[in-house]
Design a protein around this motif. Structure first.
Motif, short mmCIF file in Angstrom:
data_model
loop_
_atom_site.label_atom_id
_atom_site.label_comp_id
_atom_site.label_asym_id
_atom_site.label_seq_id
_atom_site.Cartn_x
_atom_site.Cartn_y
_atom_site.Cartn_z
N ARG A 134 7.28 15.13 4.57
CA ARG A 134 6.90 13.72 4.46
C ARG A 134 6.33 13.52 3.07
O ARG A 134 5.46 14.28 2.62
CB ARG A 134 5.87 13.37 5.52
N VAL A 135 6.83 12.49 2.37
CA VAL A 135 6.37 12.18 1.03
C VAL A 135 5.94 10.72 1.02
O VAL A 135 6.64 9.85 1.53
CB VAL A 135 7.49 12.40 -0.03
N GLU A 136 4.76 10.47 0.44
CA GLU A 136 4.24 9.11 0.35
C GLU A 136 3.94 8.78 -1.10
O GLU A 136 3.52 9.63 -1.88
CB GLU A 136 2.96 8.97 1.18
N TYR A 137 4.15 7.51 -1.41
CA TYR A 137 3.89 7.00 -2.76
C TYR A 137 2.83 5.91 -2.67
O TYR A 137 2.82 5.11 -1.74
CB TYR A 137 5.16 6.42 -3.37
N THR A 138 1.95 5.91 -3.65
CA THR A 138 0.92 4.89 -3.72
C THR A 138 0.60 4.60 -5.18
O THR A 138 0.86 5.44 -6.06
CB THR A 138 -0.35 5.33 -2.95
N LEU A 139 0.07 3.43 -5.44
CA LEU A 139 -0.35 3.10 -6.80
C LEU A 139 -1.63 3.87 -7.13
O LEU A 139 -2.51 4.03 -6.28
CB LEU A 139 -0.62 1.61 -6.94
N THR A 140 -1.72 4.32 -8.35
CA THR A 140 -2.96 4.91 -8.84
C THR A 140 -3.93 3.77 -9.17
O THR A 140 -3.54 2.58 -9.13
CB THR A 140 -2.71 5.74 -10.10
N ASP A 141 -5.14 4.11 -9.54
CA ASP A 141 -6.10 3.07 -9.95
C ASP A 141 -5.56 2.28 -11.14
O ASP A 141 -5.71 1.07 -11.21
CB ASP A 141 -7.45 3.70 -10.30
N THR A 142 -4.89 2.97 -12.06
CA THR A 142 -4.29 2.28 -13.21
C THR A 142 -3.17 1.37 -12.77
O THR A 142 -3.04 0.24 -13.25
CB THR A 142 -3.77 3.31 -14.24
N GLY A 143 -2.34 1.84 -11.85
CA GLY A 143 -1.25 1.02 -11.33
C GLY A 143 -1.76 -0.23 -10.64
O GLY A 143 -1.17 -1.31 -10.78
N VAL A 144 -2.86 -0.11 -9.91
CA VAL A 144 -3.45 -1.26 -9.23
C VAL A 144 -3.87 -2.34 -10.22
O VAL A 144 -3.71 -3.53 -9.96
CB VAL A 144 -4.64 -0.81 -8.35
N THR A 145 -4.36 -1.93 -11.39
CA THR A 145 -4.80 -2.92 -12.39
C THR A 145 -3.62 -3.70 -12.97
O THR A 145 -3.81 -4.77 -13.54
CB THR A 145 -5.58 -2.26 -13.55
N LEU A 146 -2.43 -3.18 -12.83
CA LEU A 146 -1.23 -3.85 -13.35
C LEU A 146 -0.73 -4.94 -12.40
O LEU A 146 -0.08 -5.89 -12.84
CB LEU A 146 -0.15 -2.80 -13.58
N VAL A 147 -1.01 -4.84 -11.12
CA VAL A 147 -0.49 -5.76 -10.12
C VAL A 147 -0.84 -7.22 -10.41
O VAL A 147 0.06 -8.08 -10.40
CB VAL A 147 -0.92 -5.35 -8.69
N GLY B 299 0.84 -1.20 0.00
CA GLY B 299 0.00 0.00 0.00
C GLY B 299 0.87 1.24 0.00
O GLY B 299 2.00 1.23 -0.48
N THR B 300 0.36 2.31 0.54
CA THR B 300 1.09 3.59 0.58
C THR B 300 2.37 3.44 1.39
O THR B 300 2.37 2.87 2.47
CB THR B 300 0.19 4.68 1.18
N MET B 301 3.45 3.99 0.82
CA MET B 301 4.75 3.88 1.49
C MET B 301 5.53 5.17 1.36
O MET B 301 5.44 5.87 0.34
CB MET B 301 5.58 2.74 0.87
N ARG B 302 6.34 5.44 2.36
CA ARG B 302 7.30 6.53 2.28
C ARG B 302 8.53 6.04 1.54
O ARG B 302 8.79 4.84 1.43
CB ARG B 302 7.65 7.02 3.68
#
Length: 119
Positions: free
Chosen positions: A78-91, A35-38
């Protein structure tokens, strides 16, 4: 799927060019699992990537709309990264590729060994 070799704007080529390296795959699958990560947590989780390569990979994935970056106005920032909806479809597709690789690695290694002996 015809004429991929003649079309510089081929979607398959364009996407594989971006996600075809191991770092992009590892970032996407890690964010998919965690999920969301620094940045530092992502860096430590992947392990053998340099900070520079992780930064470059994240920027490219952001550019393609596969990863989003959120910066919080705090001290320290603080910076966080997460998959977008499009990125989630790639998993699931990358997970299927990983399953295929695990199922076929023994045969691939054997083929490589035979090839090395002949050549």
């Amino acid at each position: 799927m015809k004429n991929r070799n003649r079309d510089p704007d081929c979607p398959v080529r364009t996407v594989l060019d971006r996600i075809g390296d191991k770092w992009a795959v590892l970032v996407i699958t890690t964010l998919g699992e965690e999920g969301t990560m620094r940045f530092n947590h992502l860096y430590e989780t992947i392990g053998d990537i340099s900070q520079k390569m992780l930064t470059v990979t994240l920027k490219k994935l952001q550019e393609d709309g596969l990863v989003s970056r959120k910066m919080y106005q705090e001290i320290p920032p603080r910076v966080e990264y997460t998959l977008t909806d499009t990125g989630v479809t790639l998993v699931p597709l990358l997970n299927a590729l990983a399953e295929w690789a695990n199922a076929n690695m023994k045969g691939i290694k054997k083929s490589r060994s035979v090839y090395a002996e002949v050549n």
